[in-house]
Design an enzyme around this catalytic site. Structure first.
Site, PDB file in Angstrom:
ATOM      1  N   PHE A   1       0.656  12.063   7.148  1.00 31.16           N
ATOM      2  CA  PHE A   1      -0.126  10.869   7.458  1.00 31.16           C
ATOM      3  C   PHE A   1      -1.420  10.857   6.647  1.00 31.16           C
ATOM      4  CE2 PHE A   1      -2.983   8.098   9.773  1.00 31.16           C
ATOM      5  CZ  PHE A   1      -2.167   6.994   9.965  1.00 31.16           C
ATOM      6  N   VAL A   2      -1.640   9.766   5.927  1.00 29.47           N
ATOM      7  CA  VAL A   2      -2.829   9.671   5.077  1.00 29.47           C
ATOM      8  C   VAL A   2      -3.685   8.457   5.457  1.00 29.47           C
ATOM      9  CG1 VAL A   2      -1.805  10.884   3.117  1.00 29.47           C
ATOM     10  CG2 VAL A   2      -1.519   8.418   3.287  1.00 29.47           C
TER      11      VAL A   2
ATOM     12  N   ASP B   1       7.004   3.783   3.506  1.00 26.86           N
ATOM     13  CA  ASP B   1       7.298   4.964   4.321  1.00 26.86           C
ATOM     14  C   ASP B   1       8.799   4.927   4.640  1.00 26.86           C
ATOM     15  OD1 ASP B   1       7.267   6.980   6.207  1.00 26.86           O
ATOM     16  OD2 ASP B   1       5.761   6.098   7.490  1.00 26.86           O
TER      17      ASP B   1
ATOM     18  N   ARG C   1      -9.929   2.416   6.198  1.00 24.96           N
ATOM     19  CA  ARG C   1      -9.397   1.637   5.065  1.00 24.96           C
ATOM     20  C   ARG C   1     -10.356   1.598   3.887  1.00 24.96           C
ATOM     21  NH1 ARG C   1      -4.939  -1.256   6.768  1.00 24.96           N
ATOM     22  NH2 ARG C   1      -4.995  -2.123   8.855  1.00 24.96           N
TER      23      ARG C   1
ATOM     24  N   ASP D   1       0.819  -1.201   0.000  1.00 28.40           N
ATOM     25  CA  ASP D   1       0.000   0.000   0.000  1.00 28.40           C
ATOM     26  C   ASP D   1       0.862   1.263   0.000  1.00 28.40           C
ATOM     27  OD1 ASP D   1       0.964  -0.537   2.542  1.00 28.40           O
ATOM     28  OD2 ASP D   1      -0.940  -0.246   3.567  1.00 28.40           O
TER      29      ASP D   1
ATOM     30  N   LYS E   1       6.683   7.572   0.243  1.00 30.40           N
ATOM     31  CA  LYS E   1       7.071   8.835   0.876  1.00 30.40           C
ATOM     32  C   LYS E   1       8.587   8.991   0.722  1.00 30.40           C
ATOM     33  CE  LYS E   1       3.469   8.820   4.457  1.00 30.40           C
ATOM     34  NZ  LYS E   1       3.189   8.674   5.912  1.00 30.40           N
TER      35      LYS E   1
HETATM   36  P1  IMP Z   1       7.415   1.441   6.739  1.00 28.27           P
HETATM   37  O1  IMP Z   1       7.851   0.120   7.313  1.00 28.27           O
HETATM   38  O2  IMP Z   1       7.877   2.621   7.567  1.00 28.27           O
HETATM   39  O3  IMP Z   1       7.765   1.621   5.281  1.00 28.27           O
HETATM   40  O4  IMP Z   1       5.862   1.532   6.897  1.00 28.27           O
HETATM   41  C1  IMP Z   1       5.008   0.775   6.180  1.00 28.27           C
HETATM   42  C2  IMP Z   1       3.679   0.611   6.860  1.00 28.27           C
HETATM   43  O5  IMP Z   1       3.349   1.696   7.758  1.00 28.27           O
HETATM   44  C3  IMP Z   1       2.617   0.625   5.803  1.00 28.27           C
HETATM   45  O6  IMP Z   1       2.415  -0.666   5.258  1.00 28.27           O
HETATM   46  C4  IMP Z   1       1.421   1.178   6.545  1.00 28.27           C
HETATM   47  O7  IMP Z   1       0.747   0.128   7.183  1.00 28.27           O
HETATM   48  C5  IMP Z   1       2.019   2.103   7.586  1.00 28.27           C
HETATM   49  N1  IMP Z   1       1.986   3.523   7.154  1.00 28.27           N
HETATM   50  C6  IMP Z   1       3.028   4.285   6.779  1.00 28.27           C
HETATM   51  N2  IMP Z   1       2.633   5.532   6.462  1.00 28.27           N
HETATM   52  C7  IMP Z   1       1.286   5.560   6.650  1.00 28.27           C
HETATM   53  C8  IMP Z   1       0.268   6.588   6.488  1.00 28.27           C
HETATM   54  O8  IMP Z   1       0.518   7.737   6.093  1.00 28.27           O
HETATM   55  N3  IMP Z   1      -0.996   6.198   6.773  1.00 28.27           N
HETATM   56  C9  IMP Z   1      -1.336   4.944   7.190  1.00 28.27           C
HETATM   57  N4  IMP Z   1      -0.426   3.981   7.355  1.00 28.27           N
HETATM   58  C10 IMP Z   1       0.876   4.269   7.091  1.00 28.27           C
END
Ligand code: IMP
Length: 178
Positions: free
Chosen positions: A156-157, A107, A169, A104, A135
């Site tokens: 944050f979205v 980040d 969701r 999805d 991001k």
């Molecule tokens: P990462 O491990 O930091 O890349 O984060 C990935 C996970 O964090 C995603 O699969 C989402 O579940 C959650 N996440 C990151 N940014 C957002 C956001 O802006 N909104 C909602 N969930 C997020």
């Protein structure tokens, strides 16, 4: 008239419409079809957040392919083993195959790195990554995200599969904190 929405205790404003998202998703699907024709790719959809993106993306995929749905679970082992990441639900034999991870949002990339760590031990032929959102300001890993729908700032979205504390969701558009 205000078009703010409330998700739990926070207010969000419209950010990216479903029309714009779908246009980008169709573009990604076309790129994937061009790149991976005749490879019978296995799409590995990472739940929960990717369900909506996966449904839209895979409806536009016109090459032979297979689809699997997984969850990533992390356990804190002993201090010597550190944290252990496990993929729940991957029953397909993936040795020698082209795998497309369907995410999805990327980040920080921590989740992606863990996922790749697990898949790389299984002797796959190649791994490609498709994410609805990225991001770039938060992403500091070297792993290339091959197919990116939209790049967004470090905000944050919710919506389009993404949640705030379990809610939001189901929204078909993407909203950002107001
Ligand atoms: P990462 O491990 O930091 O890349 O984060 C990935 C996970 O964090 C995603 O699969 C989402 O579940 C959650 N996440 C990151 N940014 C957002 C956001 O802006 N909104 C909602 N969930 C997020």
């Amino acid at each position: 008239m205000s078009n703010l929405i409330t998700v739990k205790d926070k207010q969000f404003k419209p950010y990216i419409s479903s029309e714009i998202i779908l246009k980008e998703v169709k573009r990604l699907a076309q790129e994937i079809c061009n790149d991976l024709a005749r490879q019978n790719p296995l799409f590995v959809v990472v739940l929960n957040g990717s369900f909506m993106f996966a449904a839209d993306l895979l409806r536009e995929i016109t090459i032979p392919c297979e689809i699997s749905f997984v969850k990533v679970a992390s356990y804190h082992g002993t201090s010597s083993t550190g944290s252990v990441t496990e993929l729940i639900g991957l029953t397909e034999e993936i040795g020698g195959r082209t795998v497309v991870i369907v995410e999805d949002i990327v980040d920080t990339g921590v989740t992606l790195e863990k996922l790749l760590g697990v898949l790389e031990k299984k002797n796959v032929k190649q791994i490609k990554i498709a994410s609805a959102l990225l991001k770039p300001d938060a992403y500091k890993k070297d792993i290339p995200v091959n197919y990116v729908g939209l790049k967004i700032p470090n905000d944050f979205v919710v919506g389009y599969g993404l949640d705030y504390d379990g809610q939001g969701r189901n929204l078909k558009d993407i909203y950002v904190l107001a």
